[in-house]
Enzyme design. Structure first.
Site, PDB file in Angstrom:
ATOM      1  N   LYS A  83     103.727  73.512 -39.422  1.00 27.20           N
ATOM      2  CA  LYS A  83     104.293  72.881 -40.623  1.00 27.20           C
ATOM      3  C   LYS A  83     105.586  73.590 -40.989  1.00 27.20           C
ATOM      4  CE  LYS A  83     102.084  70.917 -44.741  1.00 27.20           C
ATOM      5  NZ  LYS A  83     101.048  71.188 -45.762  1.00 27.20           N
TER       6      LYS A  83
HETATM    7  O1  G3P Z   1      99.846  68.755 -48.672  1.00 33.13           O
HETATM    8  C1  G3P Z   1     100.673  69.173 -49.706  1.00 33.13           C
HETATM    9  C2  G3P Z   1      99.872  69.296 -50.944  1.00 33.13           C
HETATM   10  O2  G3P Z   1      98.980  70.337 -50.827  1.00 33.13           O
HETATM   11  C3  G3P Z   1     100.634  69.460 -52.184  1.00 33.13           C
HETATM   12  O3  G3P Z   1      99.811  69.019 -53.189  1.00 33.13           O
HETATM   13  O4  G3P Z   1      98.966  68.795 -55.479  1.00 33.13           O
HETATM   14  O5  G3P Z   1     100.124  70.903 -54.745  1.00 33.13           O
HETATM   15  O6  G3P Z   1     101.413  68.805 -55.079  1.00 33.13           O
HETATM   16  P1  G3P Z   1     100.111  69.402 -54.703  1.00 33.13           P
END
Ligand code: G3P
Length: 217
Positions: A83
């Site tokens: 990633k």
């Molecule tokens: O895959 C990316 C994700 O983990 C981000 O999620 O909820 O932290 O914006 P969030």
């Protein structure tokens, strides 16, 4: 549509895996912190549990170190997806690692133009962040739709991995638009099974069944 689980918690992955719905896993530095585990150890364990791609994110921001970290992460298991952040150096690293035959997930995508560049440099996955756009009063689903249209216009093979999913509606809308993959926290994946009318209907059936006095076994 593939379901990836957005967590580095092995117990949560194992539980969902028993249902057969885990097509892959995504992690990031925040999720590694939350797990309290060493990145190499926990990623190795996840890769052994899941057949599909397991995204492990580099921590470097400069091209040379990104390449070194990406190569090290890819050695963990054949199903690693490296990633990389959607920066200039990240795109250069994506190009190099993709040419080496490695699976690459380009993350932190917030515009269709970023996604277009990621596809051109050979990304396997592009991760547009829906929830974080919604957080600043933009519409994350518009971005998923725009990327889908652009990739289909030109036949790019890069998979649209809808990320930063916070609700079942995000999953539903991503499926309608035609995202290739969603990655969601285990709590959201579990919520997909819930409907109040299912619970109400089951209560009624169980109540009526008990009045029949019958047993099946
Ligand atoms: O895959 C990316 C994700 O983990 C981000 O999620 O909820 O932290 O914006 P969030």
């Amino acid at each position: 549509m593939d379901f990836f689980v957005d967590t580095a918690n092995v117990d949560e992955i194992r539980e969902l895996n028993q249902l057969g719905v885990v097509d892959g896993v995504t992690t990031n530095p925040s999720l590694i912190l939350k797990s309290g585990r060493d990145i190499i150890d926990v990623t190795k364990e996840i890769c052994a549990l899941v057949d599909g791609h397991v995204s492990a994110e580099v921590a470097a921001t400069k091209f040379d170190t990104m390449i070194a970290e990406g190569r090290k992460l890819s050695e963990i298991a054949p199903n690693i997806a490296v990633k990389l952040p959607l920066t200039w150096d990240g795109l250069k690293a994506c190009h190099t690692l993709s040419q080496e035959g490695k699976t690459v997930n380009v993350t932190l995508c917030f515009s269709a133009n970023q996604a277009l560049l990621a596809a051109k440099v050979g990304a396997t996955y592009i991760s547009p962040f829906i929830g974080r756009l919604d957080d600043i009063n933009l519409d994350g689903m518009d971005l998923i739709a725009d990327i889908r249209t652009i990739y289909d216009n030109y036949g790019y093979k890069t998979k649209v991995l809808a990320a930063s999913i916070r609700s079942v509606n995000h999953v539903f809308d991503s499926a309608l638009i035609g995202a290739d993959v969603i990655t969601a926290p285990p709590s959201v994946i579990k919520q997909l099974a819930h409907h109040p009318l299912t619970d109400k209907g089951l209560d009624q059936f169980l109540s009526d069944w008990s009045q029949t006095g019958q047993t099946i076994l």
